[in-house]
Write a protein that holds these residues in place. Structure first.
Motif, PDB file in Angstrom:
ATOM      1  N   MET A   1      47.699  32.975  47.149  1.00 23.19           N
ATOM      2  CA  MET A   1      46.916  33.447  46.028  1.00 23.19           C
ATOM      3  C   MET A   1      47.810  34.259  45.100  1.00 23.19           C
ATOM      4  N   ARG A   2      47.614  34.097  43.810  1.00 19.84           N
ATOM      5  CA  ARG A   2      48.395  34.855  42.826  1.00 19.84           C
ATOM      6  C   ARG A   2      48.098  36.349  42.932  1.00 19.84           C
ATOM      7  N   LEU A   3      49.114  37.148  42.662  1.00 16.15           N
ATOM      8  CA  LEU A   3      48.974  38.600  42.742  1.00 16.15           C
ATOM      9  C   LEU A   3      47.905  39.125  41.792  1.00 16.15           C
ATOM     10  N   ASP A   4      47.902  38.672  40.543  1.00 15.19           N
ATOM     11  CA  ASP A   4      46.920  39.182  39.584  1.00 15.19           C
ATOM     12  C   ASP A   4      45.492  38.850  40.019  1.00 15.19           C
ATOM     13  N   LYS A   5      45.295  37.669  40.577  1.00 15.14           N
ATOM     14  CA  LYS A   5      43.958  37.295  41.055  1.00 15.14           C
ATOM     15  C   LYS A   5      43.547  38.142  42.260  1.00 15.14           C
ATOM     16  N   PHE A   6      44.483  38.398  43.195  1.00 17.16           N
ATOM     17  CA  PHE A   6      44.164  39.235  44.352  1.00 17.16           C
ATOM     18  C   PHE A   6      43.763  40.642  43.909  1.00 17.16           C
ATOM     19  N   LEU A   7      44.497  41.220  42.962  1.00 16.11           N
ATOM     20  CA  LEU A   7      44.190  42.574  42.496  1.00 16.11           C
ATOM     21  C   LEU A   7      42.792  42.638  41.895  1.00 16.11           C
ATOM     22  N   LYS A   8      42.391  41.582  41.190  1.00 19.71           N
ATOM     23  CA  LYS A   8      41.055  41.536  40.602  1.00 19.71           C
ATOM     24  C   LYS A   8      39.980  41.336  41.672  1.00 19.71           C
ATOM     25  N   VAL A   9      40.172  40.351  42.553  1.00 22.74           N
ATOM     26  CA  VAL A   9      39.166  40.043  43.580  1.00 22.74           C
ATOM     27  C   VAL A   9      38.973  41.226  44.529  1.00 22.74           C
ATOM     28  N   SER A  10      40.066  41.920  44.872  1.00 19.46           N
ATOM     29  CA  SER A  10      39.978  43.054  45.786  1.00 19.46           C
ATOM     30  C   SER A  10      39.489  44.315  45.079  1.00 19.46           C
ATOM     31  N   ARG A  11      39.374  44.239  43.764  1.00 17.97           N
ATOM     32  CA  ARG A  11      38.916  45.339  42.921  1.00 17.97           C
ATOM     33  C   ARG A  11      39.861  46.545  42.932  1.00 17.97           C
ATOM     34  N   LEU A  12      41.132  46.302  43.242  1.00 15.15           N
ATOM     35  CA  LEU A  12      42.134  47.361  43.084  1.00 15.15           C
ATOM     36  C   LEU A  12      42.371  47.602  41.597  1.00 15.15           C
ATOM     37  N   ILE A  13      42.311  46.524  40.811  1.00 10.01           N
ATOM     38  CA  ILE A  13      42.344  46.596  39.354  1.00 10.01           C
ATOM     39  C   ILE A  13      41.156  45.780  38.860  1.00 10.01           C
ATOM     40  N   LYS A  14      40.403  46.324  37.918  1.00  7.85           N
ATOM     41  CA  LYS A  14      39.116  45.729  37.545  1.00  7.85           C
ATOM     42  C   LYS A  14      39.221  44.369  36.850  1.00  7.85           C
ATOM     43  N   ARG A  15      40.225  44.181  35.986  1.00  9.52           N
ATOM     44  CA  ARG A  15      40.311  42.928  35.227  1.00  9.52           C
ATOM     45  C   ARG A  15      41.668  42.265  35.419  1.00  9.52           C
ATOM     46  N   ARG A  16      41.655  40.950  35.406  1.00 11.46           N
ATOM     47  CA  ARG A  16      42.878  40.186  35.632  1.00 11.46           C
ATOM     48  C   ARG A  16      43.900  40.417  34.527  1.00 11.46           C
ATOM     49  N   THR A  17      43.438  40.575  33.291  1.00  2.18           N
ATOM     50  CA  THR A  17      44.383  40.824  32.190  1.00  2.18           C
ATOM     51  C   THR A  17      45.080  42.170  32.373  1.00  2.18           C
TER      52      THR A  17
END
Length: 80
Positions: A1-17
């Protein structure tokens, strides 16, 4: 899984952008190395994110394409 997508799905960062911008700025490290948004994340990887003066360090426990808010915290564990 891409890092940006993981950060969004895990809610560590709210938005993929926002996750993309953090990676481009060099504020995200995977296993101790600066990471681009396209880096492939695996179970067991250690992700460190710098938020201004504080930083968050987590270990990836699970990968999912989508999660509910309550289940998002089960995708990672905080490391001291």
């Amino acid at each position: 899984m891409r890092l940006d997508k993981f950060l969004k799905v895990s809610r560590l960062i709210k938005r993929r952008t926002v996750a993309n911008e953090a990676c481009d700025a060099g504020r995200v490290m995977v296993n101790g190395k600066p990471a681009k948004a396209s880096v492939n994340v695996k179970v067991g990887d250690v992700i460190e994110i710098a938020f201004g003066t504080k930083s968050v360090k987590v270990r990836v426990l699970d990968l999912q394409d989508t999660t509910k808010k309550e289940e998002a915290k089960d995708l990672f564990e905080y490391i001291a």
